[in-house]
Scaffold this active site. Structure first.
Site, PDB file in Angstrom:
ATOM      1  N   GLY A   1      30.036 -19.669  42.453  1.00 23.09           N
ATOM      2  CA  GLY A   1      28.928 -19.012  41.748  1.00 23.09           C
ATOM      3  C   GLY A   1      28.079 -18.337  42.835  1.00 23.09           C
ATOM      4  N   SER A   2      26.864 -18.089  42.160  1.00 19.80           N
ATOM      5  CA  SER A   2      25.869 -17.301  43.043  1.00 19.80           C
ATOM      6  C   SER A   2      25.366 -18.144  44.260  1.00 19.80           C
ATOM      7  CB  SER A   2      24.756 -16.763  42.230  1.00 19.80           C
ATOM      8  OG  SER A   2      24.105 -17.922  41.684  1.00 19.80           O
TER       9      SER A   2
ATOM     10  N   THR B   1      22.340 -20.723  42.932  1.00 21.20           N
ATOM     11  CA  THR B   1      22.919 -21.749  42.374  1.00 21.20           C
ATOM     12  C   THR B   1      23.558 -22.603  43.251  1.00 21.20           C
ATOM     13  OG1 THR B   1      23.039 -20.284  40.463  1.00 21.20           O
ATOM     14  CG2 THR B   1      23.801 -22.685  40.203  1.00 21.20           C
ATOM     15  N   GLY B   2      24.243 -22.153  44.110  1.00 19.44           N
ATOM     16  CA  GLY B   2      24.925 -23.000  45.097  1.00 19.44           C
ATOM     17  C   GLY B   2      24.005 -23.798  45.904  1.00 19.44           C
TER      18      GLY B   2
ATOM     19  N   GLU C   1      31.838 -21.561  46.922  1.00 19.81           N
ATOM     20  CA  GLU C   1      32.498 -20.490  47.048  1.00 19.81           C
ATOM     21  C   GLU C   1      31.397 -19.494  46.269  1.00 19.81           C
ATOM     22  OE1 GLU C   1      35.215 -19.789  48.185  1.00 19.81           O
ATOM     23  OE2 GLU C   1      36.538 -21.417  48.307  1.00 19.81           O
TER      24      GLU C   1
ATOM     25  N   GLU D   1      24.356  -8.065  46.773  1.00 18.28           N
ATOM     26  CA  GLU D   1      25.755  -8.130  45.921  1.00 18.28           C
ATOM     27  C   GLU D   1      25.264  -7.640  44.662  1.00 18.28           C
ATOM     28  OE1 GLU D   1      26.960 -11.782  44.555  1.00 18.28           O
ATOM     29  OE2 GLU D   1      29.090 -11.422  44.907  1.00 18.28           O
TER      30      GLU D   1
END
Ligand code: NAD
Length: 486
Positions: free
Chosen positions: A233-234, A237-238, A255, A388
């Site tokens: 995810g983002s 959040t990661g 990832e 991004e």
């Protein structure tokens, strides 16, 4: 019933039972192609996560799953993969409704899910340890063991592919999984769980808890009963997930996002490059972690690349997912707002718009459509070249010398994928070495494919590797045994 695959989106799979959320609440899923409510899903929370972790542990310690040999696990995964192929058209339809993905891309994702299961099913009994040279009178050896209960938090953009690569590898190694799909799109994950159950995956090997990230996701990543987390995810959040897991020192694979470049040198085969340059930017409406969002072009071919990419942009057909055009809507009103903001920034910065695709005239007014846009002459440090966007927007950046291409390509916080287009063999290798990222493609861009190829990032794009055989190491831990026999 939303599908001929017999699952109810309001229920979650825990152990062998399909259950409501403990709190009884649901959340709406919207259809990005027209903005309508598509279905309601269970709003799972901490209590459901507890139940799912307990079911996974039970499957390992007392269930059929924990007793299976590696070969038996492999056979089950292969059978699940074959069942996915049988349902590929229906999974594609669900993915089109839920994610807004054109049908043939959804079908490609379903087949990729099946391919992951085939690959990891075949690999399950090929992972082995070593015997090690050691002191006289000893035999030392290593073997690989599952972590135990693995948590999988996945995003909405490629639910089937990401579940295939992450859950597929974890199950092959004998872990039991708790899977938390995204609240924006999770129908194909639920349908897959049902298909897997029907194809013989034992109870508790795969548990699915739907719900909000800040509720079900946060409860899962902070859970003391899990042994590993795979998060996709983002970046924002990661880092929360990693911090939560750190409280229990649980290993995490991240990832995350990207700002991946394709670098085109003057000597490139442009006929070969052109389809990849555009497709890797607009596929899935640009909502791909490995989207080629920066096209970095040497001056000698810059104008030609711009002209030819622009022609392709103008030919793109953008519209409802079920119409199976080139580009569908973005996932949500929120994502539509984010991408629209970047397009306004491009306009306000006075950057040349090389091309913009049109929507088909009958695209429903309530859909979250964005016109795919190619922005030219973007300075390498501009926000459009650094952040991004996660929408169908690509930027063109010119360069002079090879060293400039390296500086530009490496000059963001991300490092996921890069491509180099050149006929010069020495330059191919120099560039592959110089690029700071997890995957380099030379004269191709394998973005979504490559089940066999390890995948993952450096820098803010994350750490750890999924896909390929490598993932099997990530979903297991190595035990060393030293035997003193005199
Ligand atoms: P996101 O981080 O918002 O959500 C991803 C998942 O995390 C969802 O399931 C969500 O419910 C959950 N989540 C949200 N808040 C949480 C919390 N506090 N604790 C635990 N879980 C939580 O990401 P997104 O917007 O859904 O996905 C887009 C991002 O994912 C992009 O940055 C994209 O590049 C990245 N991505 C990366 C890869 C990769 O393989 N590197 C693949 C696909 C997407």
């Amino acid at each position: 019933m939303i599908s001929n695959i017999p699952f109810d989106p309001r229920l979650m799979l825990i152990g062998d039972a399909w259950r409501d959320a403990a709190g009884g609440d649901t959340l709406p899923l919207s259809n990005p192609s027209d903005g309508s409510v598509l279905a309601n899903i269970a709003r799972g929370g901490a209590e459901d996560v507890d139940a799912a972790v307990a079911a996974a542990r039970h499957a390992l310690d007392h269930g059929a799953w924990g007793r299976m040999t590696a070969t038996e696990r492999g056979r089950v995964l292969s059978a699940v993969g074959r069942a996915v192929i049988e349902h590929a058209d229906e999974l594609a339809r669900l993915e089109a409704l839920d994610v807004g993905k054109p049908l043939r891309q959804g079908r490609g994702d379903a087949l990729a899910l099946a391919r992951y299961l085939e690959f990891y099913g075949g690999a399950a009994d090929k992972v082995h340890g070593d015997t090690l040279p050691y002191q006289a009178g000893f035999t030392a050896l290593t073997w690989r063991e599952p972590h135990g209960v693995t948590a999988h938090i996945v995003p909405w953009n490629y639910p089937m592919q990401i579940v295939g690569r992450s859950v597929g590898a974890a199950l092959a190694m004998g872990n039991a999984c708790v899977l938390k799909p995204a609240e924006e799109a999770c129908l194909t994950v639920l349908a897959f769980a049902r298909i897997a159950q029907q194809a013989g995956l034992p109870p508790g090997a795969l548990n699915v808890v739907t719900g909000l990230g800040e509720e079900a996701g946060a409860a899962l990543s902070a859970h003391g009963g899990i042994d590993h987390i795979s998060f996709t995810g983002s970046v924002a959040t990661g880092s929360l997930v990693q911090a939560a897991a750190a409280k229990h020192t649980i290993p995490v694979t991240l990832e995350l996002g990207g700002k991946s470049p394709q670098i085109v040198f003057d000597d490139a085969d442009l006929d070969a490059a052109l389809p990849y340059l555009v497709n890797a930017g607009i596929q899935n409406a640009g909502q791909t972690c490995s989207a080629a969002s920066r096209i970095v072009v040497q001056r000698g071919v810059y104008d030609e690349v711009m002209r030819r990419m622009a022609e392709r942009y103008r030919a793109l057909r953008v519209g409802p997912a079920l119409s199976d055009l080139d580009v569908g809507p973005v996932i949500s009103r929120r994502q539509h707002g984010i991408v629209s903001h970047y397009l306004a920034v491009a306009r306000d910065s006075g950057l040349p718009i090389a091309a913009q695709a049109e929507l088909v005239p009958d695209a429903p007014a309530g859909g979250y459509y964005v016109r795919p846009t190619l922005v030219a002459d973007v300075p390498e440090s501009h926000g459009l070249a650094q952040e991004e966007i996660f929408g169908p927007v690509q930027v063109l950046i010119p360069f002079d010398a090879e060293a400039d291409a390296v500086r530009i390509a490496n000059g963001t916080d991300y490092g996921l994928v890069a491509a180099v287009w050149t006929r010069d063999g020495g330059r191919q290798l120099r560039m592959a070495r110089a690029l700071k990222c997890g995957q380099v493609f030379i004269n191709n861009y394998g973005a979504g494919g490559g089940v066999e190829l390890p995948f993952g990032g450096v820098k803010r794009s994350g750490h750890g590797r999924e896909k390929g055989f490598e993932a099997l190491y990530g979903f297991s831990s190595l035990k060393t045994v030293a035997i003193h026999h005199g």
